[in-house]
Motif scaffolding. Structure first.
Motif, PDB file in Angstrom:
ATOM      1  N   THR A  44     -80.979  -7.592  -6.874  1.00  0.00           N
ATOM      2  CA  THR A  44     -79.537  -7.523  -6.615  1.00  0.00           C
ATOM      3  C   THR A  44     -78.913  -8.829  -7.121  1.00  0.00           C
ATOM      4  OG1 THR A  44     -79.583  -8.619  -4.469  1.00  0.00           O
ATOM      5  CG2 THR A  44     -80.015  -6.239  -4.479  1.00  0.00           C
ATOM      6  N   ALA A  45     -77.622  -8.987  -6.869  1.00  0.00           N
ATOM      7  CA  ALA A  45     -76.947 -10.219  -7.287  1.00  0.00           C
ATOM      8  C   ALA A  45     -77.369 -11.410  -6.419  1.00  0.00           C
ATOM      9  CB  ALA A  45     -75.437 -10.026  -7.201  1.00  0.00           C
ATOM     10  N   VAL A  46     -78.016 -11.151  -5.275  1.00  0.00           N
ATOM     11  CA  VAL A  46     -78.434 -12.237  -4.376  1.00  0.00           C
ATOM     12  C   VAL A  46     -79.919 -12.552  -4.625  1.00  0.00           C
ATOM     13  CG1 VAL A  46     -78.722 -12.925  -1.959  1.00  0.00           C
ATOM     14  CG2 VAL A  46     -76.768 -11.513  -2.626  1.00  0.00           C
ATOM     15  N   PRO A  47     -80.243 -13.771  -5.078  1.00  0.00           N
ATOM     16  CA  PRO A  47     -81.654 -14.106  -5.336  1.00  0.00           C
ATOM     17  C   PRO A  47     -82.508 -13.883  -4.083  1.00  0.00           C
ATOM     18  CG  PRO A  47     -80.206 -15.834  -6.184  1.00  0.00           C
ATOM     19  CD  PRO A  47     -79.331 -14.903  -5.393  1.00  0.00           C
ATOM     20  N   GLY A  48     -83.643 -13.196  -4.273  1.00  0.00           N
ATOM     21  CA  GLY A  48     -84.539 -12.928  -3.142  1.00  0.00           C
ATOM     22  C   GLY A  48     -84.216 -11.620  -2.422  1.00  0.00           C
ATOM     23  N   VAL A  49     -83.132 -10.975  -2.788  1.00  0.00           N
ATOM     24  CA  VAL A  49     -82.798  -9.668  -2.179  1.00  0.00           C
ATOM     25  C   VAL A  49     -82.917  -8.588  -3.252  1.00  0.00           C
ATOM     26  CG1 VAL A  49     -81.032  -8.283  -1.020  1.00  0.00           C
ATOM     27  CG2 VAL A  49     -81.260 -10.722  -0.481  1.00  0.00           C
ATOM     28  N   PHE A  50     -83.684  -7.548  -2.929  1.00  0.00           N
ATOM     29  CA  PHE A  50     -83.964  -6.477  -3.876  1.00  0.00           C
ATOM     30  C   PHE A  50     -83.568  -5.139  -3.237  1.00  0.00           C
ATOM     31  CE2 PHE A  50     -86.710 -10.065  -4.234  1.00  0.00           C
ATOM     32  CZ  PHE A  50     -86.731 -10.345  -5.593  1.00  0.00           C
ATOM     33  N   ASP A  61     -79.269 -17.125   3.766  1.00  0.00           N
ATOM     34  CA  ASP A  61     -79.216 -18.567   4.012  1.00  0.00           C
ATOM     35  C   ASP A  61     -79.964 -19.306   2.907  1.00  0.00           C
ATOM     36  OD1 ASP A  61     -78.107 -17.767   6.461  1.00  0.00           O
ATOM     37  OD2 ASP A  61     -80.073 -17.699   7.420  1.00  0.00           O
ATOM     38  N   GLY A  62     -79.832 -18.866   1.676  1.00  0.00           N
ATOM     39  CA  GLY A  62     -80.548 -19.494   0.562  1.00  0.00           C
ATOM     40  C   GLY A  62     -81.962 -18.955   0.487  1.00  0.00           C
ATOM     41  N   THR A  63     -82.971 -19.825   0.551  1.00  0.00           N
ATOM     42  CA  THR A  63     -84.344 -19.320   0.411  1.00  0.00           C
ATOM     43  C   THR A  63     -84.768 -18.471   1.608  1.00  0.00           C
ATOM     44  OG1 THR A  63     -85.094 -21.463   1.181  1.00  0.00           O
ATOM     45  CG2 THR A  63     -85.402 -20.986  -1.164  1.00  0.00           C
ATOM     46  N   GLU A  64     -84.077 -18.641   2.752  1.00  0.00           N
ATOM     47  CA  GLU A  64     -84.398 -17.788   3.901  1.00  0.00           C
ATOM     48  C   GLU A  64     -83.317 -16.753   4.122  1.00  0.00           C
ATOM     49  OE1 GLU A  64     -87.035 -20.422   6.906  1.00  0.00           O
ATOM     50  OE2 GLU A  64     -85.403 -19.316   7.839  1.00  0.00           O
ATOM     51  N   LYS A  65     -83.733 -15.538   4.392  1.00  0.00           N
ATOM     52  CA  LYS A  65     -82.792 -14.467   4.737  1.00  0.00           C
ATOM     53  C   LYS A  65     -83.020 -14.132   6.209  1.00  0.00           C
ATOM     54  CE  LYS A  65     -82.951 -14.345   0.253  1.00  0.00           C
ATOM     55  NZ  LYS A  65     -82.147 -15.368  -0.415  1.00  0.00           N
ATOM     56  N   TYR A  86     -90.671 -13.637  -7.508  1.00  0.00           N
ATOM     57  CA  TYR A  86     -89.638 -14.570  -7.013  1.00  0.00           C
ATOM     58  C   TYR A  86     -90.288 -15.640  -6.121  1.00  0.00           C
ATOM     59  CZ  TYR A  86     -85.815 -16.204  -3.989  1.00  0.00           C
ATOM     60  OH  TYR A  86     -84.938 -16.976  -3.262  1.00  0.00           O
ATOM     61  N   MET A  87     -91.199 -15.200  -5.240  1.00  0.00           N
ATOM     62  CA  MET A  87     -91.878 -16.150  -4.341  1.00  0.00           C
ATOM     63  C   MET A  87     -92.649 -17.191  -5.161  1.00  0.00           C
ATOM     64  SD  MET A  87     -91.597 -15.173  -0.989  1.00  0.00           S
ATOM     65  CE  MET A  87     -93.043 -15.826  -0.209  1.00  0.00           C
ATOM     66  N   ARG A  88     -93.340 -16.725  -6.215  1.00  0.00           N
ATOM     67  CA  ARG A  88     -94.126 -17.663  -7.037  1.00  0.00           C
ATOM     68  C   ARG A  88     -93.191 -18.632  -7.762  1.00  0.00           C
ATOM     69  NH1 ARG A  88     -97.390 -13.076  -7.837  1.00  0.00           N
ATOM     70  NH2 ARG A  88     -96.274 -12.526  -9.736  1.00  0.00           N
ATOM     71  N   LYS A  89     -92.112 -18.073  -8.318  1.00  0.00           N
ATOM     72  CA  LYS A  89     -91.147 -18.914  -9.054  1.00  0.00           C
ATOM     73  C   LYS A  89     -90.547 -19.995  -8.149  1.00  0.00           C
ATOM     74  CE  LYS A  89     -86.745 -18.011 -10.563  1.00  0.00           C
ATOM     75  NZ  LYS A  89     -85.746 -17.015 -10.884  1.00  0.00           N
ATOM     76  N   MET A  90     -90.313 -19.648  -6.900  1.00  0.00           N
ATOM     77  CA  MET A  90     -89.696 -20.593  -5.966  1.00  0.00           C
ATOM     78  C   MET A  90     -90.738 -21.512  -5.323  1.00  0.00           C
ATOM     79  SD  MET A  90     -86.505 -19.828  -6.096  1.00  0.00           S
ATOM     80  CE  MET A  90     -85.726 -20.585  -4.685  1.00  0.00           C
ATOM     81  N   GLY A  91     -92.007 -21.355  -5.715  1.00  0.00           N
ATOM     82  CA  GLY A  91     -93.082 -22.175  -5.138  1.00  0.00           C
ATOM     83  C   GLY A  91     -93.370 -21.850  -3.690  1.00  0.00           C
TER      84      GLY A  91
END
Ligand SMILES: Cc1cc2nc3c(=O)[nH]c(=O)nc-3n(C[C@H](O)[C@H](O)[C@H](O)COP(=O)(O)OP(=O)(O)OC[C@H]3O[C@@H](n4cnc5c(N)ncnc54)[C@H](O)[C@@H]3O)c2cc1C
Length: 308
Positions: A265-271, A87-91, A301-306
């Protein structure tokens, strides 16, 4: 606000190392597994190639890894994950039990692999009742029995050595040649109660109520042989346990999680990390390495996204 900074799916060596690195990076961490923590290591008799440990029982190593995650307050829950929604920033991680869901800003997929099946006749009939994929779990019942091990890679050879310690005989059946580490092959073939059928296919598991043996066929001569045994162990490889990630769009054509060097992975925030990702060497030490990198990438990723 998401329930956790990081949810890790699968608590094998990859997931537990990700939990350690995630917790040490000050992320709130939830580790989920459908089984007890440890992954395949729990069911491995001995690990002899994890740096600094010499020879260690798989279960001992698993317990030590889990204790380490608990010292760092990573939460653990028994859950079977059905799917992950982006769901974007939330999974959102959807679990089987009571349809429980958890949300996180980052997710690491560490579900490993499950054994590949042979596909020979009556395999399903004797599954769990004559055919096993775990020498540690079912080996104790093989004391003084004739046992067949199918496969010639490292897992097959290591487990055959273990079984030869107490079974009456161990017959190793492999389609071509042994492909395990030469040192392990020498150790196996040095055992008096071990024999090798190389270049043989398994045609059938024989018996009615109880497994009585296996029927083999020589690939060279076409000759068929019956090998009497009370228990078979299959080690012919693994397939990725990633069906629950099919909708995420992160799998390759063989079902492995596609990752880059940062375990993204191709999905930001998913590794991804461990045996379920695209890689060449699937071992405890490489799973741990992936888990460490994936957790570092999640924190970055968390830091980059604030979000931190
Ligand atoms: C017989 C055998 C012997 C081996 N011997 C050695 C050895 O001597 N040395 C060595 O370095 N390596 C060895 N390996 C390989 C090693 O076990 C793996 O490389 C390592 O366990 C990979 O760790 P992982 O965390 O990626 O996955 P796994 O250990 O497979 O852990 C994955 C975890 O994910 C969980 N899971 C899966 N699907 C779900 C879901 N939908 N929901 C929730 N949880 C889920 C599973 O229950 C499991 O706990 C051996 C493997 C086998 C099969």
């Amino acid at each position: 606000m998401a329930d956790y900074d990081l949810i890790i799916i699968g608590s094998g060596p990859a997931g537990m190392t990700a939990a350690i690195y995630g917790a040490r990076a000050n992320l709130s961490v939830l580790l989920l597994d459908r089984l007890a923590p440890g992954g395949k290591v729990i069911n491995t008799s001995e690990i002899q190639n994890y740096t600094g440990m010499g020879t260690v029982e798989g279960a001992d190593l698993a317990i030590r890894m889990f204790q380490h995650t608990q010292e760092l307050n990573a939460e653990f829950d028994y859950r079977t994950v059905l799917k992950v929604l982006d769901d974007g920033t939330e999974k959102t991680v959807v679990c089987e039990e009571e349809n429980r869901t958890y949300t996180a800003n980052t997710v690491i997929l560490c579900t490993g692999t499950v054994p590949r099946l042979l596909g020979a006749a009556k395999e399903e009939h004797f599954s769990g009742n004559g055919i096993s994929w775990c020498a540690v779990c079912d080996g104790a019942g093989c004391r003084d029995k004739d046992v067949v091990v199918i496969g010639g890679g490292n897992s097959a050879v290591e487990e055959a050595i273990y079984l030869a310690g107490f079974a009456k005989s161990v017959t190793v059946v492999v389609r071509s040649e042994l492909s395990a580490d030469p040192m392990a092959c020498d150790k196996l073939l040095g055992r008096k109660n071990v024999r090798l059928f190389a270049g043989h296919d398994v045609l059938e598991f024989c018996g009615e109520e109880r497994l009585e043996g296996v029927r083999l066929k020589s690939k060279d001569t076409g000759e068929e042989i019956f090998v009497s045994c009370g228990q078979v162990f299959e080690y012919i490889g693994q397939i990725p346990a990633t069906g629950c990630f099919a909708e995420l769009g992160v799998l390759n054509e063989r079902g492995y999680v596609k990752v880059n060097e940062q375990m993204e992975t191709a999905v930001p925030g998913v590794f991804g990390a461990g045996d379920c990702v695209t890689k060449n060497l699937r071992q405890v030490i490489t799973a741990c390495s992936d888990g460490a990198i994936a957790a570092q990438s999640a924190a970055k990723y968390m830091r980059k996204m604030g979000l931190l």
